[in-house]
Design a protein around this motif. Structure first.
Motif, PDB file in Angstrom:
ATOM      1  N   LEU A 309       0.829  -1.220   0.000  1.00 48.12           N
ATOM      2  CA  LEU A 309       0.000   0.000   0.000  1.00 48.12           C
ATOM      3  C   LEU A 309       0.857   1.262   0.000  1.00 48.12           C
ATOM      4  CD1 LEU A 309      -2.858  -0.890   2.528  1.00 48.12           C
ATOM      5  CD2 LEU A 309      -2.678  -1.369   0.083  1.00 48.12           C
ATOM      6  N   GLY A 310       2.190   1.073   0.061  1.00 50.52           N
ATOM      7  CA  GLY A 310       3.068   2.242  -0.001  1.00 50.52           C
ATOM      8  C   GLY A 310       3.612   2.684   1.347  1.00 50.52           C
ATOM      9  N   MET A 311       3.345   1.921   2.399  1.00 45.77           N
ATOM     10  CA  MET A 311       3.918   2.268   3.706  1.00 45.77           C
ATOM     11  C   MET A 311       5.428   2.059   3.633  1.00 45.77           C
ATOM     12  SD  MET A 311       2.525   2.341   7.186  1.00 45.77           S
ATOM     13  CE  MET A 311       3.506   2.836   8.599  1.00 45.77           C
ATOM     14  N   ARG A 312       6.190   2.864   4.399  1.00 46.89           N
ATOM     15  CA  ARG A 312       7.647   2.717   4.379  1.00 46.89           C
ATOM     16  C   ARG A 312       8.095   2.065   5.685  1.00 46.89           C
ATOM     17  NH1 ARG A 312      10.303   8.300   3.413  1.00 46.89           N
ATOM     18  NH2 ARG A 312       9.559   8.438   5.551  1.00 46.89           N
ATOM     19  N   ALA A 313       9.078   1.150   5.563  1.00 42.99           N
ATOM     20  CA  ALA A 313       9.547   0.406   6.742  1.00 42.99           C
ATOM     21  C   ALA A 313      10.014   1.367   7.835  1.00 42.99           C
ATOM     22  CB  ALA A 313      10.674  -0.539   6.336  1.00 42.99           C
ATOM     23  N   GLU A 314      10.651   2.474   7.414  1.00 36.82           N
ATOM     24  CA  GLU A 314      11.211   3.388   8.426  1.00 36.82           C
ATOM     25  C   GLU A 314      10.133   4.138   9.220  1.00 36.82           C
ATOM     26  OE1 GLU A 314      11.836   3.260   5.198  1.00 36.82           O
ATOM     27  OE2 GLU A 314      12.310   5.202   4.307  1.00 36.82           O
ATOM     28  N   ASP A 315       8.882   4.045   8.782  1.00 27.16           N
ATOM     29  CA  ASP A 315       7.808   4.729   9.519  1.00 27.16           C
ATOM     30  C   ASP A 315       7.108   3.833  10.548  1.00 27.16           C
ATOM     31  OD1 ASP A 315       8.173   7.151   8.221  1.00 27.16           O
ATOM     32  OD2 ASP A 315       6.826   6.604   6.570  1.00 27.16           O
ATOM     33  N   LEU A 316       7.470   2.531  10.554  1.00 20.38           N
ATOM     34  CA  LEU A 316       6.699   1.602  11.389  1.00 20.38           C
ATOM     35  C   LEU A 316       6.806   1.929  12.878  1.00 20.38           C
ATOM     36  CD1 LEU A 316       7.437  -1.786   9.570  1.00 20.38           C
ATOM     37  CD2 LEU A 316       5.291  -0.492   9.592  1.00 20.38           C
ATOM     38  N   GLU A 317       8.035   2.284  13.302  1.00 16.20           N
ATOM     39  CA  GLU A 317       8.217   2.540  14.730  1.00 16.20           C
ATOM     40  C   GLU A 317       7.406   3.774  15.164  1.00 16.20           C
ATOM     41  OE1 GLU A 317      12.107   1.788  15.959  1.00 16.20           O
ATOM     42  OE2 GLU A 317      11.871   2.858  17.872  1.00 16.20           O
ATOM     43  N   GLU A 318       7.498   4.815  14.352  1.00 16.70           N
ATOM     44  CA  GLU A 318       6.727   6.025  14.667  1.00 16.70           C
ATOM     45  C   GLU A 318       5.226   5.707  14.690  1.00 16.70           C
ATOM     46  OE1 GLU A 318       6.780  10.419  12.786  1.00 16.70           O
ATOM     47  OE2 GLU A 318       5.730   8.934  11.553  1.00 16.70           O
ATOM     48  N   ALA A 319       4.800   4.879  13.720  1.00 22.79           N
ATOM     49  CA  ALA A 319       3.372   4.534  13.637  1.00 22.79           C
ATOM     50  C   ALA A 319       2.924   3.824  14.914  1.00 22.79           C
ATOM     51  CB  ALA A 319       3.120   3.644  12.421  1.00 22.79           C
TER      52      ALA A 319
END
Ligand code: NAD
Length: 356
Positions: A309-319
């Protein structure tokens, strides 16, 4: 002896083959609509104007600027058109975005809405509105935005492409799942949600394989209606919160995000709501609910990873941190940051082992 509270919502539903053509005028008559604002998308305009044709000059204006998640500029533009046209009734034709636009116009003006939904989003059954401003979506509940009449015509959904059928159908399934354990859940919403799951699980695979099959489309739309009705009363919980946060912060598409996350959230919640999950599994014809949901999503060809869906791995922790700050009261299991990180990492990769 069980005890519960059930706040039934008003609203009239007309469901059936060709209902949008045969019943629209009499339903608008029933509301006394004389100056109608028709709200739809550019794509939906030919269908919407054709359906509204028999209303003739009572269509005072047409707004086709609908955009997903109702940006504030879209809301303002639609409100201006309603003012200029001196609208006394709103008619929306389309998916959750068209319904959502009608809702924000109705919010302060107490205009009755007639909704003709063409997806399985279910917004037409709820008194929940949403508005996106400065990159954040605000939502609220108001009885002024609950459509007074909803006309469900399965024929109108035959043009839904397979990808939208699958994702929107899983969005409806998410309403049924959360109706089992959300704060307002009660035996009535569970009953309605169970029937919704049964209808969706039966209808959606047929709607994907044979898009024109009237009974597959009718089952899917009936299930979506029940899903919206159960969700409207029960409210939402952790699954909707996660989807809402990811949609708002990372621009992920609404229905597809539901489709990806639902089996993972069901697995997270299962230990805290075992009876509901057993009910759900039975309605899905599966041994366990998370597996049944994942298997259904797979059969429908719905997306299965946040990565696609276009999510980036580097955003997972923040999410995970963003969701943690908003875990709803009444979530059936304790939710901490590691649990959210694991859930999002698994959903990002589309890994399935976690659920087996
Ligand atoms: P949507 O309305 O944006 O429609 C998705 C796509 O499908 C669009 O491109 C649209 O043009 C197309 N489409 C719609 N009907 C079609 C048809 N019959 N044939 C071919 N294409 C068609 O998306 P949605 O998933 O229906 O709704 C999502 C929106 O609804 C989100 O903003 C979400 O937050 C909101 N929503 C609100 C509630 C609520 O209770 N307030 C509940 C569910 C969804």
């Amino acid at each position: 002896m069980r005890s519960f509270r059930y706040d039934g919502l008003p609203g009239r539903v007309v469901f059936g083959h060709d209902a949008a053509r045969s019943d629209l005028v009499s339903e608008v008559d029933g509301l006394g609509g004389h100056r109608i604002l028709l709200i739809t998308t550019k794509r939906g305009e030919p269908l919407a104007t054709e359906l509204a044709g028999p209303l003739g000059e009572r269509i005072a204006a047409v707004f086709t600027g609908v955009r997903e998640h109702v940006p504030a500029e879209t809301a303002a533009a639609a409100q201006t058109v309603a003012e200029d046209a001196r609208a006394d009734c709103l008619l929306c034709v389309g998916g959750g975005s068209a319904v959502g636009t009608a809702k924000v116009v109705a919010l302060d003006r107490a205009l009755p809405i007639v909704a003709i939904p063409t997806t399985y989003a279910g917004s037409e059954m709820t008194p929940v509105w949403g508005l996106t401003e400065f990159g954040r979506k605000r939502t609220g509940r108001s009885m002024s935005v609950l459509p007074r009449v909803v006309i469900y015509d399965p024929e109108l959904t035959t043009t839904l492409p397979a990808g939208i059928t699958a994702a929107s159908g899983m969005n409806a399934m998410a309403h049924c799942v959360e109706a089992g354990y959300a704060p307002g859940a009660n035996p009535i919403t569970s009953l309605v949600a169970r029937e919704g799951v049964r209808a969706l699980a039966g209808g959606l695979p047929v709607a994907i394989k044979q898009p024109d099959n009237p009974s597959g489309r009718a089952d899917a739309l009936y299930g979506a209606y029940l899903a919206g009705a159960a969700f409207a009363v029960a409210g939402s919980s952790i699954h909707h919160k996660i989807c809402h946060v990811l949609g708002g912060a990372y621009g992920l598409p609404h229905a597809q995000t539901h489709a990806v996350l639902l089996p993972y959230v069901a697995a997270l919640v299962e230990p805290g709501a075992p009876d509901r999950m057993r009910d759900l599994a039975a309605a899905l014809g599966a041994s366990r609910a998370p597996q049944g949901l994942r298997e259904l999503a797979g059969r429908l060809g719905a997306p299965t990873s946040l990565r696609e869906l276009g999510m980036r791995a580097e955003d997972l922790e923040e999410a995970a941190g963003l969701v943690l700050a908003q875990v709803p009261d009444g979530t059936p299991v304790p939710v901490d940051e590691p649990a959210l990180r694991d859930l999002l990492a698994a959903a990002f990769a589309g890994g399935w082992e976690e659920l087996s």
